[in-house]
Design a protein around this motif. Structure first.
Motif: not given
Length: 258
Positions: A79-89, A91-103, A140-142
């Motif tokens: 099992t891999v547990v991945l922690l969110a690192g934040g967003v840069r703006r 998000p418009h919707d659940a598929d707006d992965v461009g909102a994720l920040n670099a981390a 978003l990360m999913a």
């Protein structure tokens, strides 16, 4: 959270340096020579941490405290547990992965590679909704993980956590329960604090640090203060202060913030 922001402002080499300069000025007629020397030494340290040379040294020291992935004893966790690192703006919707920040992007890329390297591995993504947003960071990360080839059936998310301590608590409360032995994927700078939180709730995490940020000395301009260096020092000092608070909470059960 306001208290956390206040602490971060004071821990900043800029914020602390300004407060110290004000204190030295106000006390210029009453301070002893020893206190003056100590004050100027601290001001010099703040100036160093505001420059890339000092900021990268501090970040590197903290990142080296993260155990390498090769230190995980066999067999590897499933099992891999991945922690969110934040967003840069927002998000418009659940598929707006461009909102994720670099981390968040870097963490997801490395977590997806880890999952795909071992078929059958489950990916658990932890991260809630930022105030004012409508979509959880983990959602978003999913979406990004699916684009990277991780089968949707292998992904679980929890969307209620807002802090690292809550990440650990909410993942621990998932049903069906995640195994105690997990891969923990987060930025190297964040890993020492995250390990404290996950161990405190009973997990036996294998660290998989990613998103290394320390850079080598490149030019003499690295000796001069820059905004990016101040931000890097602030991030490292935030992690150190947060880890101390988490260790206190794990030992004594007192409340802490992020």
């Amino acid at each position: 959270m306001p208290l956390t922001r206040l602490i971060d402002a004071v821990l900043s080499p800029l914020g602390f340096g300004l407060l110290l300069a004000l204190a030295l000025w106000l006390g210029r007629r009453r301070l002893s020579r020893g206190l003056w020397y100590a004050g100027f030494a601290l001001e010099a340290l703040c100036l160093l941490l505001a420059a890339p040379l000092g900021a990268n040294a501090l970040v590197a020291l903290e990142e080296r405290r993260a155990p390498p992935a090769i230190a995980c004893a066999a067999p590897a966790p499933a099992t891999v547990v991945l922690l969110a690192g934040g967003v840069r703006r927002p998000p418009h919707d659940a598929d707006d992965v461009g909102a994720l920040n670099a981390a968040s992007v870097q963490r997801t890329i490395d977590a997806a590679a880890l999952v795909l390297a071992t078929p059958g591995t489950e990916l658990v993504i932890s991260g809630g909704i930022r105030p004012g947003d409508d979509v959880a960071e983990s959602t978003l990360m999913a979406a990004l993980a699916r684009r990277l080839g991780v089968p949707p059936v292998s992904i679980r998310i929890e969307t209620g956590s807002r802090t690292t301590w809550q990440n650990a608590q909410h993942v621990r409360a998932l049903a069906p329960a995640a195994p105690e032995r997990i891969w923990l994927v987060t930025s190297a700078l964040h890993m020492p604090r995250a390990l404290v939180a996950f161990r405190a709730v009973g997990f036996v995490p294998c660290a998989h640090p990613v998103d290394f940020r320390a850079a080598p000395f490149r030019e003499f301009a690295d000796l001069l203060p820059r905004g990016g260096a101040i931000a890097a020092s602030e991030a490292a000092l935030h992690e150190l202060a947060g880890e101390i608070a988490y260790r206190w909470r794990a030992a004594y059960g007192s409340a802490v913030g992020d």
